[in-house]
Design a protein around this motif. Structure first.
Motif, PDB file in Angstrom:
ATOM      1  N   SER A   1       4.272  -5.196   7.214  1.00  0.00           N
ATOM      2  CA  SER A   1       3.774  -6.435   7.811  1.00  0.00           C
ATOM      3  C   SER A   1       4.922  -7.435   7.881  1.00  0.00           C
TER       4      SER A   1
ATOM      5  N   ASP B   1       0.827  -1.216   0.000  1.00  0.00           N
ATOM      6  CA  ASP B   1       0.000   0.000   0.000  1.00  0.00           C
ATOM      7  C   ASP B   1       0.860   1.264   0.000  1.00  0.00           C
ATOM      8  N   GLU B   2       1.930   1.241  -0.794  1.00  0.00           N
ATOM      9  CA  GLU B   2       2.802   2.421  -0.837  1.00  0.00           C
ATOM     10  C   GLU B   2       2.161   3.507  -1.709  1.00  0.00           C
TER      11      GLU B   2
ATOM     12  N   LYS C   1       4.144  -5.002  12.383  1.00  0.00           N
ATOM     13  CA  LYS C   1       2.997  -4.400  11.708  1.00  0.00           C
ATOM     14  C   LYS C   1       2.951  -2.929  12.101  1.00  0.00           C
ATOM     15  N   LEU C   2       3.248  -2.063  11.128  1.00  0.00           N
ATOM     16  CA  LEU C   2       3.278  -0.626  11.389  1.00  0.00           C
ATOM     17  C   LEU C   2       2.743   0.129  10.175  1.00  0.00           C
ATOM     18  N   SER C   3       2.221   1.314  10.415  1.00  0.00           N
ATOM     19  CA  SER C   3       1.806   2.224   9.357  1.00  0.00           C
ATOM     20  C   SER C   3       2.795   3.379   9.368  1.00  0.00           C
TER      21      SER C   3
ATOM     22  N   VAL D   1       8.725   4.656  13.935  1.00  0.00           N
ATOM     23  CA  VAL D   1       7.722   5.535  13.306  1.00  0.00           C
ATOM     24  C   VAL D   1       8.210   6.982  13.306  1.00  0.00           C
TER      25      VAL D   1
ATOM     26  N   HIS E   1       4.126   6.981   1.976  1.00  0.00           N
ATOM     27  CA  HIS E   1       3.498   6.168   3.010  1.00  0.00           C
ATOM     28  C   HIS E   1       3.533   4.703   2.586  1.00  0.00           C
TER      29      HIS E   1
ATOM     30  N   GLU F   1       2.517   0.481   4.358  1.00  0.00           N
ATOM     31  CA  GLU F   1       2.156  -0.397   5.463  1.00  0.00           C
ATOM     32  C   GLU F   1       3.216  -1.485   5.585  1.00  0.00           C
TER      33      GLU F   1
ATOM     34  N   ASP G   1       5.049   6.766   7.615  1.00  0.00           N
ATOM     35  CA  ASP G   1       5.248   7.891   6.703  1.00  0.00           C
ATOM     36  C   ASP G   1       6.736   8.218   6.679  1.00  0.00           C
TER      37      ASP G   1
END
Length: 491
Positions: A284, A267-268, A288-290, A322, A280, A282, A292
């Motif tokens: 995994s 999901d870049e 597991k982190l979101s 993060v 950005h 995601e 930027d």
């Protein structure tokens, strides 16, 4: 330190006996002083053995050689013969500075592209975790707010060992270094066991001349890193991953977009809002982190994955990862500079057509309101470079602001005329503002919401060279001065 202690971990033959106290290790005969050990390095164009007699005359207490000497060395000067003086320099430097690598968390990064950016990302994460970190690479030796300029991406082994020693002295707990193939080939990283080795990617580069004879040697030299690392991680999406990491002492951790990786990106997408230009994605797999990332371009997802993989071998909280990636920046490489207003200002070292093409094409993907490029060109350099830069900016920018760079011994206006020759091949709009600070001010005063402004050409440089004199000039300081002036005017 006694000479015998410096030689503790290398094989050697004694030519002239003696065990003097060594005050420093020198490989440039011009820097020899009383009590130093002179190491005769064999370079591309010169051979240190030719300067051994001069070193003795200047007070060298010991000579480290690999070839026979052409003069009679005085009996009071110790002479030690080794198979390879570059390798010996690494080992004796480590001893001289107290083996500093053993007291730091150490990470080395190799690969064709991404080393500098990944280094900055790792350092940012570690700093956010409260681990004071120094770095060594393309931008020099950086620690404790200091910058020591170097001639090579991976400096000579003595400089590396001294840098780590100095980092420890000022409280650093970690060191990240760019491990170039040339540095590995010439033993600059010898006698260091790194905690972590990272492989970013592999492509054609550094072939011919004084570098590598072919791609096979280039690849082999990069692979050498992984034989001297406790842990390793690499880009599983790169077809050379297995070959590069074949010397790894344990199975490497992997990263990439492949579901087979230990750290997987998905999901870049590009981010451009409120002055923030980045990407950005995601994460995994093992985490597991979101995330930027504060550096433009989807390719920087790979660099971020490399950084995450590197710190995964230490006890680093997710919050630091993060925050570190959100804050990360590389001085002079698509470097964002905070400005008031809803536009973005970037400093970049792009100083030829190819680097300008790469930067502007990347920023075009963000679909800015306008892409404005301010640049000049170096004096006493091929004119074709100016034509090409003018044409590239005219083609990719909505507005080019032409100004001065390092004009050296040429007239600024003559250089600008050459740039305009390239611009004329396009329908790109441009203005000429010869003074660089005035040009930056023009860009800022005329900025519109959603613009991206690129100050190209100077990057990490903090000087301007005019008629043989280097004057201090840091664009970050110029921007700060202009903001202050604009605030005072608005009162």
């Amino acid at each position: 330190m006694k000479l015998s202690n410096l030689l503790a971990n290398i094989e050697y033959t004694v030519i002239n006996d003696g065990n003097p106290e060594i005050t420093d290790i020198i490989y440039d005969s011009r820097k020899v002083t009383d009590g130093t050990a002179f190491v005769c390095l064999k370079g591309y164009t010169s051979d240190g053995h030719k300067y051994a007699q001069s070193a003795v005359e200047k007070g060298a207490a010991a000579l480290i050689i690999s070839d026979n000497l052409s003069f009679d060395v005085p009996k009071n000067v110790a002479v030690i013969k080794v198979e390879n003086t570059r390798k010996a320099l690494a080992y004796i430097s480590a001893e001289f500075f107290g083996r500093p690598a053993e007291k730091l968390k150490t990470i080395a990064i190799t690969g064709t592209k991404g080393k500098t950016t990944t280094t900055a990302m790792i350092a940012s994460i570690l700093e956010c975790a409260g681990i004071k970190t120094g770095t060594i690479g393309t931008l020099g030796i950086l620690y404790d707010g200091k910058v020591v300029k170097t001639d090579n991406t991976t400096p000579e082994s003595y400089e590396i060992q001294k840098a780590m020693h100095d980092m420890l002295e000022c409280g650093c707990k970690a060191m990240v270094i760019e491990a170039s193939s040339i540095g590995l080939k010439h033993y600059r990283l010898a006698d260091i066991t790194f905690d972590v080795g990272i492989f970013t990617n592999f492509s054609h580069d550094h072939i011919g001349g004084v570098e590598h004879k072919d791609m096979a040697e280039y690849l082999y030299c990069k692979s050498l890193l992984f034989g001297q690392c406790r842990h390793s991680a690499g880009n599983i999406d790169d077809e050379k991953f297995t070959e590069i990491t074949k010397l790894a002492v344990e199975k490497p951790v992997t990263f990439g977009f492949s579901n087979k990786a230990d750290f997987v990106a998905s999901d870049e997408h590009l981010l451009f809002e409120n002055g923030f230009i980045g990407v950005h994605f995601e994460l995994s797999g093992k985490k597991k982190l979101s995330l930027d990332v504060n550096i433009p371009g989807k390719f920087n997802v790979y660099n971020a994955l490399a950084a995450i993989s590197a710190v995964s071998f230490f006890d680093i909280p997710d919050k630091a990862i993060v925050e570190g990636l959100h804050k990360a920046k590389v001085k002079g490489r698509v470097e964002p500079v905070p400005v008031p207003g809803n536009y973005s200002l970037i400093i970049d070292y792009a100083h030829n057509a190819l680097s300008m093409e790469n930067v502007l094409s990347t920023l075009r993907l963000y679909k800015p309101n306008r892409l404005i490029t301010m640049f000049g060109a170096g004096g006493n350099r091929p004119k074709v470079r100016r034509y090409e830069m003018g044409e590239t900016s005219g083609r990719l920018s909505d507005l080019s602001v032409i100004t001065e760079d390092n004009s050296r011994f040429e007239d600024v206006m003559d250089i600008i005329e050459d740039i305009k020759t390239g611009l004329a091949k396009t329908d790109g709009k441009y203005v000429v503002v010869p003074n660089r600070k005035d040009a930056i001010r023009y860009c800022m005063e005329n900025a519109q919401d959603g613009d991206i402004i690129v100050l190209a050409g100077k990057g990490h440089e903090d000087y301007q060279e005019i008629k043989g004199v280097k004057y201090h000039m840091d664009e970050r300081e110029l921007v700060a001065d202009i903001i202050k002036e604009m605030n005072e005017k608005s009162k």
